[in-house]
Design an enzyme around this catalytic site. Structure first.
Site, PDB file in Angstrom:
ATOM      1  N   SER A  13       3.619 -15.138  10.542  1.00 27.12           N
ATOM      2  CA  SER A  13       3.311 -15.719  11.858  1.00 27.12           C
ATOM      3  C   SER A  13       2.363 -14.847  12.656  1.00 27.12           C
ATOM      4  O   SER A  13       2.321 -14.926  13.882  1.00 27.12           O
ATOM      5  CB  SER A  13       4.610 -15.941  12.644  1.00 27.12           C
ATOM      6  OG  SER A  13       5.334 -14.717  12.785  1.00 27.12           O
ATOM      7  N   CYS A 131     -11.032 -11.547   2.180  1.00 24.85           N
ATOM      8  CA  CYS A 131     -12.069 -12.063   3.085  1.00 24.85           C
ATOM      9  C   CYS A 131     -13.455 -11.694   2.567  1.00 24.85           C
ATOM     10  O   CYS A 131     -14.372 -12.520   2.558  1.00 24.85           O
ATOM     11  CB  CYS A 131     -11.843 -11.554   4.497  1.00 24.85           C
ATOM     12  SG  CYS A 131     -11.902  -9.744   4.689  1.00 24.85           S
ATOM     13  N   ALA A 163      -8.797  -6.346  12.070  1.00 21.78           N
ATOM     14  CA  ALA A 163      -8.036  -5.850  10.921  1.00 21.78           C
ATOM     15  C   ALA A 163      -6.628  -5.500  11.384  1.00 21.78           C
ATOM     16  O   ALA A 163      -6.403  -4.455  11.991  1.00 21.78           O
ATOM     17  CB  ALA A 163      -8.711  -4.630  10.308  1.00 21.78           C
ATOM     18  N   PRO A 165      -2.266  -5.105  10.763  1.00 23.31           N
ATOM     19  CA  PRO A 165      -1.473  -4.227   9.904  1.00 23.31           C
ATOM     20  C   PRO A 165      -1.517  -4.619   8.429  1.00 23.31           C
ATOM     21  O   PRO A 165      -1.563  -3.762   7.551  1.00 23.31           O
ATOM     22  CB  PRO A 165      -0.049  -4.373  10.464  1.00 23.31           C
ATOM     23  CG  PRO A 165      -0.233  -4.829  11.870  1.00 23.31           C
ATOM     24  CD  PRO A 165      -1.471  -5.665  11.863  1.00 23.31           C
ATOM     25  N   GLY A 166      -1.535  -5.939   8.144  1.00 26.22           N
ATOM     26  CA  GLY A 166      -1.573  -6.388   6.755  1.00 26.22           C
ATOM     27  C   GLY A 166      -2.860  -5.976   6.064  1.00 26.22           C
ATOM     28  O   GLY A 166      -2.851  -5.478   4.938  1.00 26.22           O
ATOM     29  N   ASN A 170      -3.394  -3.099   2.981  1.00 27.29           N
ATOM     30  CA  ASN A 170      -3.841  -3.617   1.683  1.00 27.29           C
ATOM     31  C   ASN A 170      -5.262  -3.185   1.315  1.00 27.29           C
ATOM     32  O   ASN A 170      -5.914  -3.835   0.496  1.00 27.29           O
ATOM     33  CB  ASN A 170      -3.793  -5.156   1.693  1.00 27.29           C
ATOM     34  CG  ASN A 170      -2.379  -5.685   1.696  1.00 27.29           C
ATOM     35  OD1 ASN A 170      -1.474  -5.048   1.199  1.00 27.29           O
ATOM     36  ND2 ASN A 170      -2.193  -6.858   2.287  1.00 27.29           N
TER      37      ASN A 170
END
Length: 316
Positions: A13, A131, A163, A165-166, A170
């Site tokens: 979310s 992306c 950008a 936290p995910g 990664n």
């Protein structure tokens, strides 16, 4: 018409998941929201979903499985992290759900809509690469359709503010997944990916640079490459309207005495470098327009889900 639409759920979310939800609700012809799933009860995405009448849960994938309408949901978008997707895929795959992975987990086949959308519509899990991959792999593919690409290198520059936290967690998976897809989807013999988080204020739009090394001494081939690239830009812009060339495609001769150290031992020495410069402006549905890196991911994921739903409806 609603009863013919395919119900989807979104896990995650945050920014990507919330933008994707808005796209599904306001711009999709074949999909409808079945659930928004998160782990933070106070997230803006869950609050917006609830206000829009979308079933929500803050208990993650187990909360999704427990929802009363879970059986009606056919496609699940995962906008969490590569590590979380491994768990989500195992749980939901066993229950027969189709997954569209917006993380760099790379469990299912790589899909870039403008290049290979129709090849994997029956796969139980498809991976949307990254992306940077969504923005640049179509360009590598456009060049490789004209002439073999011995080496392709992409540099994706995104606003630091876009950008989350995910993305930051990664980074390693981003470079590995994108590099692999440059080869398997883009058609290059070797590939390399670099991502730059630009802290400039005000934030800059996503910029991407694509370098391809090719053996193309004939000027007529250069014209073919440019036409192929321009056509591919149009194909991507059909579902990402802010996708565009920033300047004309540059094709420059590599001097004979210039070392080329990016090739395999048995590669022929390339004669030219193709340089492609891109800009990706976001649609501004939920995210700021500078966040084209996030918009291209949600747009690509939506495009694949639309095609899956269309194929399902056509075979009824």
């Amino acid at each position: 018409m609603t009863d013919k639409r395919t119900k989807v759920a979104i896990i995650g979310s945050g920014n990507i998941g919330t933008d994707l939800m808005i796209k599904v609700m306001n711009h999709s012809e074949n999909l409808e929201m079945g659930a928004m799933v998160g782990i933070d009860p106070a997230s803006d995405g869950l609050a917006r979903a609830a206000a829009l009448g979308v079933p929500t849960t803050s208990d993650g994938v187990e909360g999704l499985v427990a929802l009363p309408n879970f059986d009606e949901i056919e496609i699940v978008f995962d906008a969490t992290s590569a590590k979380a997707h491994v768990v989500n895929n195992e749980r939901l795959g066993a229950l027969g759900k189709r997954l569209i992975d917006l993380t760099p987990a790379a469990i299912g086949p790589f899909v870039v809509p403008a290049v290979n959308a129709d090849e994997h519509l029956d796969a139980p899990n498809v991976n949307m690469v990254t992306c940077g991959g969504q923005a640049t792999i179509p360009m590598v593919a456009a060049v490789s359709r004209v002439v073999p690409v011995a080496y392709a290198e992409i540099v994706a520059s995104i606003a630091s503010k876009s950008a989350g936290p995910g993305t930051r967690a990664n980074i390693d998976e981003f470079t590995e997944t994108t590099s692999s897809a440059i080869v398997s989807v883009g058609g290059a013999k070797r590939g390399k990916a670099i991502i730059i988080l630009n802290p400039a204020e005000p934030p800059l739009m996503m910029r991407d640079t694509v370098f391809c090394l090719v053996d193309a001494p004939d000027p007529a081939t250069h014209d073919e490459i440019r036409r192929s690239v321009e056509k591919m830009v149009g194909d991507v812009a059909a579902y990402v309207p802010g996708y565009r060339l920033k300047q004309q495609v540059q094709i420059t001769e590599i001097p004979f005495d210039q070392p080329v150290e990016t090739l395999l031992v048995d590669d022929n020495r390339p004669t030219h470098q193709v340089s492609i410069f891109l800009e990706v402006e976001g649609a501004g549905h939920y995210l700021p327009t500078y966040a084209g890196n996030l918009d291209i991911m949600t747009s690509a994921g939506l495009q694949i889900a639309e095609r899956i739903a269309q194929k399902k409806e056509a075979t009824r």
